[in-house]
Write a protein that holds these residues in place. Structure first.
Motif, PDB file in Angstrom:
ATOM      1  N   HIS A 104       4.431  13.401  -1.273  1.00 50.43           N
ATOM      2  CA  HIS A 104       4.253  13.642   0.161  1.00 50.43           C
ATOM      3  C   HIS A 104       5.260  14.663   0.675  1.00 50.43           C
ATOM      4  N   LEU A 133       4.211   9.951  10.428  1.00 48.51           N
ATOM      5  CA  LEU A 133       4.055   8.493  10.411  1.00 48.51           C
ATOM      6  C   LEU A 133       5.091   7.830  11.306  1.00 48.51           C
ATOM      7  N   ILE A 193       0.375  -2.302   8.885  1.00 50.67           N
ATOM      8  CA  ILE A 193       0.623  -1.535   7.656  1.00 50.67           C
ATOM      9  C   ILE A 193       1.286  -2.418   6.596  1.00 50.67           C
ATOM     10  N   ASP A 220       4.813  14.614   6.454  1.00 52.35           N
ATOM     11  CA  ASP A 220       4.028  13.378   6.355  1.00 52.35           C
ATOM     12  C   ASP A 220       4.820  12.183   6.879  1.00 52.35           C
ATOM     13  N   MET A 259       5.469   4.379   2.323  1.00 48.87           N
ATOM     14  CA  MET A 259       5.908   5.497   3.171  1.00 48.87           C
ATOM     15  C   MET A 259       6.661   4.985   4.390  1.00 48.87           C
ATOM     16  N   LEU A 260       6.158   3.901   4.969  1.00 48.05           N
ATOM     17  CA  LEU A 260       6.804   3.306   6.139  1.00 48.05           C
ATOM     18  C   LEU A 260       8.240   2.898   5.826  1.00 48.05           C
ATOM     19  N   CYS A 263      10.377   5.763   5.979  1.00 51.13           N
ATOM     20  CA  CYS A 263      10.563   6.303   7.330  1.00 51.13           C
ATOM     21  C   CYS A 263      11.738   5.648   8.051  1.00 51.13           C
ATOM     22  N   SER A 285       0.841  -1.191   0.000  1.00 49.90           N
ATOM     23  CA  SER A 285       0.000   0.000   0.000  1.00 49.90           C
ATOM     24  C   SER A 285       0.881   1.248   0.000  1.00 49.90           C
ATOM     25  N   GLU A 286       0.255   2.380  -0.285  1.00 46.12           N
ATOM     26  CA  GLU A 286       0.984   3.650  -0.258  1.00 46.12           C
ATOM     27  C   GLU A 286       1.565   3.913   1.126  1.00 46.12           C
ATOM     28  N   GLN A 287       0.803   3.598   2.172  1.00 45.52           N
ATOM     29  CA  GLN A 287       1.286   3.817   3.533  1.00 45.52           C
ATOM     30  C   GLN A 287       2.467   2.905   3.856  1.00 45.52           C
TER      31      GLN A 287
END
Length: 300
Positions: free
Chosen positions: A181, A189, A229, A185, A140-141, A144, A135-137
């Motif tokens: 992002h 997260l 996630i 953002d 992103m993770l 991070c 997923s997009e999240q």
């Protein structure tokens, strides 16, 4: 990963015929690398290293070579992402699966050209993990971890970090996430999962993993949130650990000590400490390291 770089990685990375014992360290990059390697390659975590002490699974008699997860061992097998040389004179660990070591990055000559991403991204790229399913999240993770996103929001470092992410790791989809992002953002997260912990008036610190008084691992990192996630369970090893270096009453024994050094006027690592166990340039002109120290109980 670009073949030119992949071919330069140590042999152990692609040798699944041998058994290895994984060594976890104390942050989110390490626990994610550790879990991925357990699933994809080797399934035994026998060690924990918190940069003050090396621990081994209680009662375990080591049979296999150790592989560090996001640890910059000066000797021995490891996956990591740190700059480990002060100058070109330093001998770089040939068994370090590290883009900065492969590219001969050091603090004296080319520090600003370093790969400033996570060990996790290196591992996922090396093993051709299909990030398109995430997923997009989740993407992103990944960015991070170890603040991989950070260099992309600097005019000075954006092009260098894009080169590493897109041209070397071949993870264009993660770069697309950067483009859509803001830096905040990613900060939000990371903080929501305790990957980063805010501090009043100071830079965020890393969420940590530690050994409790009974020898079991604990963490403040939200592993359940990360698992949700990513769509896969991320867990700490559940076994009990004990110090690897045993204290003795009647003969010399080894312990680990932590040191910090300003490297502005140092030409090589041996000027810092000859018996270095792990070493990383935390900034261009400073380093964090641990070294083996021999204790004579008769002199205590």
């Amino acid at each position: 990963m670009k073949k030119e770089y992949k071919d330069k990685f140590p042999e152990f990375c692609s040798d699944f015929t041998k058994a290895y014992d994984l060594c976890l360290s104390d942050d989110s990059d390490s626990i994610l690398v550790n879990n991925f390697l357990e699933l994809e390659t080797w399934n035994s975590t026998r060690f924990f290293y918190d940069f003050n002490m090396l621990y081994i699974e209680k009662g375990y008699k080591q049979q296999n070579p150790m592989v560090g997860c996001d640890i910059s061992f000066v000797d021995g097998r490891c996956w990591d992402n740190h700059v480990t040389a002060i100058s070109s004179k330093d001998i770089i660990n040939p068994n370090s699966a590290n883009l900065n070591s492969i590219d001969k990055i050091n603090s004296k000559n080319n520090y600003t050209s370093k790969y400033a991403g996570s060990t996790l991204a290196t591992v996922l790229s090396y093993y051709d993990y299909d990030i398109s399913q995430l997923s997009e999240q989740a993407k992103m993770l990944i960015m991070c971890i170890d603040s991989h996103y950070y260099g992309f929001y600097s005019d000075r470092f954006h092009s260098t970090q894009k080169k590493w992410l897109v041209d070397v790791l071949e993870m264009d989809e993660l770069y697309d996430i950067i483009k859509t992002h803001t830096e905040q953002d990613f900060i939000d997260l990371a903080r929501s999962l305790n990957i980063k912990i805010p501090r009043q008036g100071k830079k965020d610190r890393d969420g940590k993993i530690w050994i409790n008084k009974d020898g079991y691992l604990e963490t403040e990192i939200d592993l359940k949130g990360i698992s949700d996630i990513l769509g896969t369970e991320i867990t700490l090893p559940k076994q009990q650990f004990e110090p690897f270096f045993k204290q003795k009453e009647d003969e010399e024994y080894l312990i680990l000590k932590t040191g910090y050094a300003k490297t502005d006027y140092i030409s090589n690592r041996e000027q810092v400490q000859k018996n270095i166990f792990s070493y990383s340039q935390t900034f261009k002109n400073s380093a964090s390291y641990t070294y083996l120290y021999k204790v004579n109980p008769k002199q205590i």
